[in-house]
Enzyme design. Structure first.
Site, PDB file in Angstrom:
ATOM      1  N   ASN A  91       1.036  -1.328  -0.300  1.00  0.00           N
ATOM      2  CA  ASN A  91       0.161  -0.334  -0.024  1.00  0.00           C
ATOM      3  C   ASN A  91       0.861   1.069  -0.290  1.00  0.00           C
ATOM      4  OD1 ASN A  91      -2.013  -1.756   0.301  1.00  0.00           O
ATOM      5  ND2 ASN A  91      -2.330  -1.249   2.357  1.00  0.00           N
ATOM      6  N   HIS A 108       6.124  -0.830  -2.569  1.00  0.00           N
ATOM      7  CA  HIS A 108       5.586   0.488  -3.793  1.00  0.00           C
ATOM      8  C   HIS A 108       5.163   1.319  -3.390  1.00  0.00           C
ATOM      9  CE1 HIS A 108       3.071  -3.824  -5.165  1.00  0.00           C
ATOM     10  NE2 HIS A 108       4.485  -3.147  -5.815  1.00  0.00           N
ATOM     11  N   CYS A 138      16.306  21.690  -5.406  1.00  0.00           N
ATOM     12  CA  CYS A 138      17.124  22.281  -6.519  1.00  0.00           C
ATOM     13  C   CYS A 138      16.624  23.491  -7.192  1.00  0.00           C
ATOM     14  CB  CYS A 138      17.104  20.908  -7.127  1.00  0.00           C
ATOM     15  SG  CYS A 138      16.226  20.594  -7.812  1.00  0.00           S
ATOM     16  N   ALA A 220     -10.677  -7.676   7.044  1.00  0.00           N
ATOM     17  CA  ALA A 220      -9.616  -7.264   7.947  1.00  0.00           C
ATOM     18  C   ALA A 220      -9.209  -6.951   9.792  1.00  0.00           C
ATOM     19  CB  ALA A 220      -8.735  -6.738   6.959  1.00  0.00           C
TER      20      ALA A 220
END
Length: 234
Positions: A91, A108, A138, A220
């Site tokens: 995730n 990822h 920069c 979950a």
């Protein structure tokens, strides 16, 4: 049970109950967007405005999301467990960290970070990003992109991940479809050593469910706290 090294792989299913969309379910993001358009370097090169709009919307979604009971249970496990607990997540949200987990690898990348193509600096960025945004390090404009691994790019910190897999004696996969490699191959890698307990906690069986010694299915937010309670009471 005295597991010295626990590795937990998490996917989009663990964050779905926090209001973050999954990708490959029937109503997932890839049914509404072409992944070649928003999740590849080529898509970004073709239409950076569209890609930035996509990730700006996802950042806005993440700002409204909160960890659920599954994230909180894993943070509790890391705090209470006497051995090592590593979360390897597919995730790009930071809900594990919001819940209190500290030992997390984002293979990822992270939605709340951006990367400069000119100086390669990675920095935190939780708001909108545009084609003409300037790099704070920069000063170059037009070189910033989400710090997210797109299809065709190498996932991050893979050497660390495979070292942890080699050492673990409990591997748990939570909320993953089992379709995206290299993460889909982690359970097979662990099984080659033959000593680690392997568990899948998922809403539905993943593509690789048969490779796990134990499987449990349901939300979950219910499965993970119950499993953590079992570990801590063993």
């Amino acid at each position: 049970m005295g597991y010295g090294h626990i590795v937990i792989l998490t996917g989009a299913g663990i964050s779905a109950e926090s209001g973050l969309g999954t990708f490959r379910d029937k109503d997932g993001l890839w049914t509404r967007y072409n992944l070649e358009d928003v999740a590849t370097p080529e898509g970004f090169a073709r239409n950076p405005v569209f890609v930035h709009e996509f990730y700006n919307a996802r950042r806005a979604n993440l700002r409204d999301a909160r960890p659920n009971a599954a994230h909180e249970a894993l943070a509790r496990l890391e705090t209470a467990w006497p051995g090592d607990v590593l979360i390897v997540t597919q995730n790009v949200d930071d809900l594990h960290e919001q819940a209190g987990s500290r030992n997390v690898i984002h293979m990822h990348g992270e939605l709340s970070r951006i990367r400069c193509g000119a100086c390669e600096t990675v920095s935190e960025h939780r708001h909108d990003l545009f084609v003409d945004s300037e790099c704070a390090d920069c000063g170059v404009a037009g070189t910033l992109r989400p710090h997210v691994v797109w299809f065709g790019e190498m996932p991050l910190r893979m050497e660390e991940i495979f070292t942890a897999l080699d050492e673990c004696d409990l591997f748990v996969s939570i909320g993953t479809s089992g379709t995206v490699y290299p993460a889909a191959g982690f359970v097979a890698h662990v099984r080659r050593f033959g000593h680690a307990r392997t568990v899948e906690l998922n809403l539905d069986p993943s593509e690789g469910h048969s490779l796990f010694a134990e499987t449990r299915y349901g939300p979950a937010s219910e499965l993970v706290p119950a499993f953590v309670d079992e570990l801590l009471k063993a």
